[in-house]
Design a protein around this motif. Sequence first.
Motif, PDB file in Angstrom:
ATOM      1  N   ALA A   7      -0.962   8.895  -3.946  1.00 56.93           N
ATOM      2  CA  ALA A   7      -2.165   9.643  -3.565  1.00 56.93           C
ATOM      3  C   ALA A   7      -1.836  10.909  -2.790  1.00 56.93           C
ATOM      4  CB  ALA A   7      -3.084   8.751  -2.730  1.00 56.93           C
ATOM      5  N   GLY A   8      -0.538  11.134  -2.541  1.00 57.09           N
ATOM      6  CA  GLY A   8      -0.135  12.333  -1.813  1.00 57.09           C
ATOM      7  C   GLY A   8      -0.254  12.218  -0.315  1.00 57.09           C
ATOM      8  N   LEU A   9      -0.428  10.991   0.191  1.00 59.40           N
ATOM      9  CA  LEU A   9      -0.578  10.796   1.636  1.00 59.40           C
ATOM     10  C   LEU A   9       0.741  10.473   2.317  1.00 59.40           C
ATOM     11  CD1 LEU A   9      -3.871   8.684   1.663  1.00 59.40           C
ATOM     12  CD2 LEU A   9      -3.616  11.137   2.050  1.00 59.40           C
ATOM     13  N   GLY A  10       1.677   9.904   1.588  1.00 59.63           N
ATOM     14  CA  GLY A  10       2.984   9.602   2.154  1.00 59.63           C
ATOM     15  C   GLY A  10       3.103   8.174   2.639  1.00 59.63           C
ATOM     16  N   GLU A  11       4.323   7.687   2.626  1.00 60.73           N
ATOM     17  CA  GLU A  11       4.603   6.323   3.068  1.00 60.73           C
ATOM     18  C   GLU A  11       4.238   6.144   4.534  1.00 60.73           C
ATOM     19  OE1 GLU A  11       8.595   3.607   3.705  1.00 60.73           O
ATOM     20  OE2 GLU A  11       8.476   4.888   1.920  1.00 60.73           O
ATOM     21  N   GLY A  12       3.559   5.053   4.835  1.00 63.43           N
ATOM     22  CA  GLY A  12       3.168   4.755   6.211  1.00 63.43           C
ATOM     23  C   GLY A  12       1.918   5.470   6.675  1.00 63.43           C
ATOM     24  N   ALA A  13       1.324   6.293   5.811  1.00 61.60           N
ATOM     25  CA  ALA A  13       0.155   7.073   6.224  1.00 61.60           C
ATOM     26  C   ALA A  13      -1.112   6.236   6.283  1.00 61.60           C
ATOM     27  CB  ALA A  13      -0.055   8.255   5.275  1.00 61.60           C
ATOM     28  N   VAL A  14      -1.144   5.135   5.532  1.00 64.30           N
ATOM     29  CA  VAL A  14      -2.333   4.279   5.483  1.00 64.30           C
ATOM     30  C   VAL A  14      -1.992   2.931   6.100  1.00 64.30           C
ATOM     31  CG1 VAL A  14      -4.000   3.121   3.983  1.00 64.30           C
ATOM     32  CG2 VAL A  14      -3.228   5.442   3.442  1.00 64.30           C
ATOM     33  N   GLU A  15      -2.832   2.484   7.000  1.00 69.47           N
ATOM     34  CA  GLU A  15      -2.616   1.211   7.700  1.00 69.47           C
ATOM     35  C   GLU A  15      -3.573   0.162   7.149  1.00 69.47           C
ATOM     36  OE1 GLU A  15      -3.033  -0.660  12.233  1.00 69.47           O
ATOM     37  OE2 GLU A  15      -3.497   1.449  11.846  1.00 69.47           O
ATOM     38  N   ALA A  49      -5.851   0.176  -4.079  1.00 71.48           N
ATOM     39  CA  ALA A  49      -5.918   1.463  -4.774  1.00 71.48           C
ATOM     40  C   ALA A  49      -7.349   1.992  -4.782  1.00 71.48           C
ATOM     41  CB  ALA A  49      -5.394   1.309  -6.201  1.00 71.48           C
ATOM     42  N   HIS A  50      -8.308   1.100  -5.022  1.00 73.94           N
ATOM     43  CA  HIS A  50      -9.721   1.498  -4.999  1.00 73.94           C
ATOM     44  C   HIS A  50     -10.113   2.021  -3.615  1.00 73.94           C
ATOM     45  CE1 HIS A  50     -14.107   1.193  -5.649  1.00 73.94           C
ATOM     46  NE2 HIS A  50     -14.124   0.683  -4.422  1.00 73.94           N
ATOM     47  N   GLU A  51      -9.724   1.288  -2.575  1.00 73.76           N
ATOM     48  CA  GLU A  51     -10.067   1.727  -1.217  1.00 73.76           C
ATOM     49  C   GLU A  51      -9.369   3.039  -0.870  1.00 73.76           C
ATOM     50  OE1 GLU A  51     -12.455   0.375   0.379  1.00 73.76           O
ATOM     51  OE2 GLU A  51     -12.662  -1.279  -1.048  1.00 73.76           O
ATOM     52  N   MET A  52      -8.171   3.232  -1.412  1.00 68.05           N
ATOM     53  CA  MET A  52      -7.479   4.504  -1.223  1.00 68.05           C
ATOM     54  C   MET A  52      -8.305   5.646  -1.810  1.00 68.05           C
ATOM     55  SD  MET A  52      -4.356   5.379  -0.006  1.00 68.05           S
ATOM     56  CE  MET A  52      -3.275   4.037  -0.461  1.00 68.05           C
ATOM     57  N   GLY A  53      -8.988   5.358  -2.914  1.00 64.03           N
ATOM     58  CA  GLY A  53      -9.866   6.362  -3.505  1.00 64.03           C
ATOM     59  C   GLY A  53     -10.990   6.760  -2.571  1.00 64.03           C
ATOM     60  N   HIS A  54     -11.495   5.805  -1.803  1.00 62.70           N
ATOM     61  CA  HIS A  54     -12.526   6.135  -0.810  1.00 62.70           C
ATOM     62  C   HIS A  54     -11.952   7.032   0.288  1.00 62.70           C
ATOM     63  CE1 HIS A  54     -15.833   3.812  -2.318  1.00 62.70           C
ATOM     64  NE2 HIS A  54     -15.183   2.662  -2.258  1.00 62.70           N
ATOM     65  N   GLY A 107      -8.454   5.111  -7.949  1.00 58.12           N
ATOM     66  CA  GLY A 107      -7.576   3.954  -7.832  1.00 58.12           C
ATOM     67  C   GLY A 107      -6.725   3.759  -9.071  1.00 58.12           C
ATOM     68  N   ALA A 108      -7.329   3.956 -10.245  1.00 56.68           N
ATOM     69  CA  ALA A 108      -6.572   3.840 -11.496  1.00 56.68           C
ATOM     70  C   ALA A 108      -5.463   4.887 -11.548  1.00 56.68           C
ATOM     71  CB  ALA A 108      -7.514   4.000 -12.687  1.00 56.68           C
ATOM     72  N   GLU A 109      -5.767   6.076 -11.062  1.00 54.39           N
ATOM     73  CA  GLU A 109      -4.763   7.151 -11.035  1.00 54.39           C
ATOM     74  C   GLU A 109      -3.601   6.794 -10.110  1.00 54.39           C
ATOM     75  OE1 GLU A 109      -4.419  11.710  -9.296  1.00 54.39           O
ATOM     76  OE2 GLU A 109      -6.395  10.923  -9.863  1.00 54.39           O
ATOM     77  N   TYR A 110      -3.915   6.210  -8.951  1.00 54.10           N
ATOM     78  CA  TYR A 110      -2.861   5.891  -7.988  1.00 54.10           C
ATOM     79  C   TYR A 110      -2.009   4.714  -8.469  1.00 54.10           C
ATOM     80  CZ  TYR A 110      -5.902   8.813  -5.135  1.00 54.10           C
ATOM     81  OH  TYR A 110      -6.684   9.841  -4.673  1.00 54.10           O
ATOM     82  N   LEU A 111      -2.633   3.741  -9.111  1.00 54.11           N
ATOM     83  CA  LEU A 111      -1.848   2.643  -9.686  1.00 54.11           C
ATOM     84  C   LEU A 111      -0.872   3.185 -10.725  1.00 54.11           C
ATOM     85  CD1 LEU A 111      -4.614  -0.089 -10.154  1.00 54.11           C
ATOM     86  CD2 LEU A 111      -2.644  -0.255  -8.631  1.00 54.11           C
ATOM     87  N   SER A 112      -1.365   4.076 -11.565  1.00 55.82           N
ATOM     88  CA  SER A 112      -0.510   4.668 -12.591  1.00 55.82           C
ATOM     89  C   SER A 112       0.630   5.455 -11.957  1.00 55.82           C
ATOM     90  CB  SER A 112      -1.335   5.583 -13.500  1.00 55.82           C
ATOM     91  OG  SER A 112      -0.514   6.235 -14.445  1.00 55.82           O
ATOM     92  N   GLY A 113       0.304   6.256 -10.949  1.00 56.98           N
ATOM     93  CA  GLY A 113       1.323   7.065 -10.287  1.00 56.98           C
ATOM     94  C   GLY A 113       2.382   6.230  -9.602  1.00 56.98           C
ATOM     95  N   VAL A 166       0.804  -1.221   0.000  1.00 57.08           N
ATOM     96  CA  VAL A 166       0.000   0.000   0.000  1.00 57.08           C
ATOM     97  C   VAL A 166       0.838   1.272   0.000  1.00 57.08           C
ATOM     98  CG1 VAL A 166      -0.283   0.412   2.501  1.00 57.08           C
ATOM     99  CG2 VAL A 166      -2.174   0.903   0.937  1.00 57.08           C
ATOM    100  N   ASP A 167       2.074   1.213   0.487  1.00 63.11           N
ATOM    101  CA  ASP A 167       2.878   2.438   0.600  1.00 63.11           C
ATOM    102  C   ASP A 167       3.081   3.165  -0.733  1.00 63.11           C
ATOM    103  OD1 ASP A 167       3.131   2.585   3.322  1.00 63.11           O
ATOM    104  OD2 ASP A 167       5.086   1.599   3.419  1.00 63.11           O
ATOM    105  N   PRO A 168       3.410   2.465  -1.841  1.00 64.36           N
ATOM    106  CA  PRO A 168       3.557   3.197  -3.111  1.00 64.36           C
ATOM    107  C   PRO A 168       2.261   3.882  -3.543  1.00 64.36           C
ATOM    108  CG  PRO A 168       4.472   0.983  -3.283  1.00 64.36           C
ATOM    109  CD  PRO A 168       3.715   1.033  -2.006  1.00 64.36           C
ATOM    110  N   LEU A 169       1.144   3.260  -3.239  1.00 53.86           N
ATOM    111  CA  LEU A 169      -0.152   3.842  -3.585  1.00 53.86           C
ATOM    112  C   LEU A 169      -0.438   5.071  -2.728  1.00 53.86           C
ATOM    113  CD1 LEU A 169      -2.092   0.465  -3.798  1.00 53.86           C
ATOM    114  CD2 LEU A 169      -1.382   1.885  -5.730  1.00 53.86           C
ATOM    115  N   ALA A 170      -0.076   4.984  -1.450  1.00 51.39           N
ATOM    116  CA  ALA A 170      -0.281   6.129  -0.561  1.00 51.39           C
ATOM    117  C   ALA A 170       0.567   7.318  -1.003  1.00 51.39           C
ATOM    118  CB  ALA A 170       0.055   5.739   0.879  1.00 51.39           C
ATOM    119  N   GLU A 171       1.785   7.032  -1.436  1.00 47.02           N
ATOM    120  CA  GLU A 171       2.637   8.114  -1.935  1.00 47.02           C
ATOM    121  C   GLU A 171       2.056   8.713  -3.206  1.00 47.02           C
ATOM    122  OE1 GLU A 171       6.882   8.136  -1.689  1.00 47.02           O
ATOM    123  OE2 GLU A 171       6.897   6.138  -0.800  1.00 47.02           O
TER     124      GLU A 171
END
Length: 457
Positions: free
Chosen positions: A53-61, A101-106, A175-181, A46-51
């Motif tokens: 998404a602009g949340l940063g590594e370790g921001a999402v548990e 990635a989808h849940e990150m979108g939520h 989620g598609a945007e975060y996977l791409s990023g 999840v860390d690459p996806l959080a980054e």
Amino acid sequence: MRMIASLLARLLALCAAMAMIAQPVAAQGISVLRDAETEALLQDMVDPLAEAAGLGEGAVEIVLVNDSSINAFVAGGQRIFVHSGLLNAAEDAGEVQGVLAHEMGHITGGHVNRYSEGAGNATRITLLSTLLAAAAAFAGGGEAAMGVLAAGQQAAMGSFLAFSRTQEASADAAGAEYLSGAGISGRGSLKFFERLQNYEFRRGISQDNEREYGRTHPLSGNRIARLREDYVVDPAWDTPTASDLQQRFTRVKAKLYGFLAPPERVLQAFPTHLTNVPARYARAYAYHKSAHVDEALAEIDGLLATEPDNPYFLELKGQILLESGHVAEALPSLRRATSLTNSSPLIASLLGHALIATEDPSYLDEAERVLRASLGRDRENPFAWYQLGVVYGQRGDTIRARLASAEQQILSGNPQGALMNASVAEQGLDAGTPDWLRAQDVQLQARAQLERMAQRN
């Protein structure tokens, strides 16, 4: 007047239902699975996806839930709850990352906080229809009144479902945007949605667009079509899943199956002629669960022969020895595993438990040090708090034993016990000290939990 009273009663019932929808997991008990290796893997997923998404590594548990259904969800904050059934169903780490990635979108869309918005719109529609129905009832049109009310309820639910589908579509796009990023291919995401679609086909769930009106999520076929357009033109489309991530996922999937499934089913899925790592891993858990200690140790020793410094193999060996009564023999493996993982909180707490289980007072200092280090990195571990309380109790420090028990109980859903123990601890601690302040904090948490429980009842 009876007609009006009935209409108002139905209004209140529907409003209550909307309130429940707005808090989908507030009163839902879940069983959480804790495992150091699995949590490390999911965090790395999840860390690459959080980054991105602009949340940063370790921001999402990520929280692993012991549930065989294929699901993941968010419930406020920056935590994603993943069912064990989802990991079992996925064949590729990329599928899991697609779901994350989808849940990150939520999360980034604030969708949980906005559920009340959708429920509020639906409630306003219901209120208006009830007032119109009441007016019709006053005019003597009982059947017309009931028709207006029924239509209003249908419109209200349709409004909420449309709101939910919009949120799901928004999460898909994000989620598609975060996977791409993150440079992760969308192939895994599509494979997962195709898996869901096949499940719907087997269940006889219609894929007719007209049926989408009554669903909280868009039709899987429509989601696949929309996402494919974005994924196939993304530079990461042909990027394979990282081999080390896939290897770790395969191992974790096998160990979870070995831990959760009945031993006989595990041995059928991973017969003894299979000597690869996932097979040995799963069988080690199956043998351990069925009290075949020698067989379990043989499997784990086979794993350690190829990877002697794998901390998770060492952790399992220590656990098998500890739980089969060979406490002293468990210590070297657990100490080594703790060292190799830089005192992973879950592994360190198991070492602390083993040190206490020796019943040797000379180990209490090490046990306290290890457990405090564990809790310093993860305070939400009731097992570690319980073990620390045992250390204090064996030393005769009943006040701190009470405080540790209060910490354990507040995390285990026992606010009454937490309140009692924290209150006793506060009275015995010096005012103004960190432990005294913490005892007050636990009491506040316990009272808040008790109030919520009283409101639900």
